[in-house]
Design an enzyme around this catalytic site. Sequence first.
Site, PDB file in Angstrom:
ATOM      1  N   GLU A 139      38.189  82.501  46.779  1.00  0.00           N
ATOM      2  CA  GLU A 139      38.266  82.735  45.341  1.00  0.00           C
ATOM      3  C   GLU A 139      37.535  83.983  44.868  1.00  0.00           C
ATOM      4  O   GLU A 139      36.508  83.908  44.179  1.00  0.00           O
ATOM      5  CB  GLU A 139      37.775  81.496  44.572  1.00  0.00           C
ATOM      6  CG  GLU A 139      38.576  80.245  44.904  1.00  0.00           C
ATOM      7  CD  GLU A 139      38.247  79.058  43.996  1.00  0.00           C
ATOM      8  OE1 GLU A 139      37.242  79.119  43.274  1.00  0.00           O
ATOM      9  OE2 GLU A 139      39.014  78.081  44.020  1.00  0.00           O
TER      10      GLU A 139
ATOM     11  N   GLU B  89      43.141  74.261  48.201  1.00  0.00           N
ATOM     12  CA  GLU B  89      42.338  73.355  47.365  1.00  0.00           C
ATOM     13  C   GLU B  89      43.189  72.825  46.233  1.00  0.00           C
ATOM     14  O   GLU B  89      43.919  73.580  45.589  1.00  0.00           O
ATOM     15  CB  GLU B  89      41.126  74.065  46.720  1.00  0.00           C
ATOM     16  CG  GLU B  89      39.969  74.301  47.644  1.00  0.00           C
ATOM     17  CD  GLU B  89      38.776  74.947  46.937  1.00  0.00           C
ATOM     18  OE1 GLU B  89      38.555  74.683  45.736  1.00  0.00           O
ATOM     19  OE2 GLU B  89      38.081  75.729  47.604  1.00  0.00           O
TER      20      GLU B  89
HETATM   21  C1  FCB Z   1      36.812  75.692  43.382  1.00  0.00           C
HETATM   22  C2  FCB Z   1      35.769  75.976  44.436  1.00  0.00           C
HETATM   23  C3  FCB Z   1      35.196  74.736  45.081  1.00  0.00           C
HETATM   24  C4  FCB Z   1      34.975  73.647  44.059  1.00  0.00           C
HETATM   25  C5  FCB Z   1      36.239  73.394  43.283  1.00  0.00           C
HETATM   26  C6  FCB Z   1      36.149  72.261  42.298  1.00  0.00           C
HETATM   27  O1  FCB Z   1      36.849  76.741  42.481  1.00  0.00           O
HETATM   28  O2  FCB Z   1      36.314  76.779  45.457  1.00  0.00           O
HETATM   29  O3  FCB Z   1      34.010  75.116  45.731  1.00  0.00           O
HETATM   30  O4  FCB Z   1      33.933  73.995  43.235  1.00  0.00           O
HETATM   31  O5  FCB Z   1      36.610  74.564  42.599  1.00  0.00           O
END
Ligand code: FCB
Length: 437
Positions: A166, A350
């Site tokens: 990210e 994610e």
């Molecule tokens: C993302 C992050 C992870 C966690 C999730 C909820 O942005 O990569 O570490 O905090 O959100």
Amino acid sequence: MLPNRSEFPEGFVFGAATAAYQIEGSAFGNAGPSHWDTFAATPGNIADDSSGARACDHYRLWETDLDLMRDAGFDAYRFSTSWARVMPDGRTVNPEGLDFYDRLVDGMLARGLQPFLTLYHWDLPAALADRGGWRNRDVASWFADHARVVHARLGDRVASTATLNEPWCIAWLSHFLGHHAPGMRDIRAASRAMHHVLLAHGTAIQALRAEGARDLGVVLNFETAHPADDSPEAAAAATTQDAIYNQWFIRALMGQGYPQAALDGIGPYLPDGWQDDMPRIAAPLDWLGVNYYTRVLHRHRPGLWPNAAPVPGPLAKTQMGWEIRPEGLTEFLVRLARDHTGDLPLHVTENGMALEPGLDMTDDAARVAFIGDHLRAARAALDQGVNLRGFFYWSLLDNYEWAFGYGPRFGLVHVDYRTMRRTPKASWQAFRRMLTA
Ligand code: FCB
């Protein structure tokens, strides 16, 4: 209900994700201080004044945690190595740190889990933060050196390697919005970080390729930006937000240049000669990771660029206050393939939701529904021809949710932070039924 595994192509990878600082315990194993340790030690930065010093004690309990991954039937585990653990001063290797990850990777293989490594999930060594961190162009060579060190030890056994997690959070959230370490609010600092983070990625890719590394990628986050009302000003606000968040990184990575709507504000503060770095930033990738959680509405905000301000939306929300909108995942996957990545393999690296403490243990049905809806949204992208190869839930464990501390619970597995006891939730059971049926 979760879909059946058979609805996904043969070889589609199911996994869960974590990050070093959020679970390991940064106080253990002679790790150096990272900018997250010092950010968390500053009053007002973290909701509950907590840090990742102990976190989930994964540094000691990693075998239990890998057992939980295996027993749920997952194919792959997405984890990160901590730069501050591997190189406590940012430059010198801590053998204990590398040994830990060596054992961890062997532990994954012993359990039939493919190791999906991320080289940077936000724990910049404090010594490098002292030297300007992501604002300093030298971060590119520091990070490439770090990547080489980790690859030399783990590269023979990992299934894939992502450089960064990210970049939007590393640069914009942390240097413009000030919510994450190092907590800056400065457009020049943020603009430099927006460029250097990509330069560090490209430099590390070059260094890893030179060492013969394969299956290299990067993990970007995407967040739907919609106008909050019908005005042309709100439409412009959403366009600017989309350019900064959803286009800056992917366009540069794919050799498409920075988007004009973001350059309008960022351009004047970029380092001289930034254009010359663009070919290195666009070094070919083997896959792209997509993190997706939510949609945000933006209204026009008078005054300074970027003239956008978020407003709460009408949809049902998670514990984070994030709107639940599964179709956004399909939209991004389709849009990425169409506008940027073509046939490049994509992974959802994610996706997940936080539920109120207590509630998630007694009634985890909302999380099961969330996961099912997002898996079906991923499936819909496959139907539209997207080359999607895997889906990772965030997160295996309840853990340290950065500036929100230990309040939000994203885990498939509950963690009692007093006893460190792990208890699988209904969502973990649902994955197990899906994956081991
Ligand atoms: C993302 C992050 C992870 C966690 C999730 C909820 O942005 O990569 O570490 O905090 O959100």
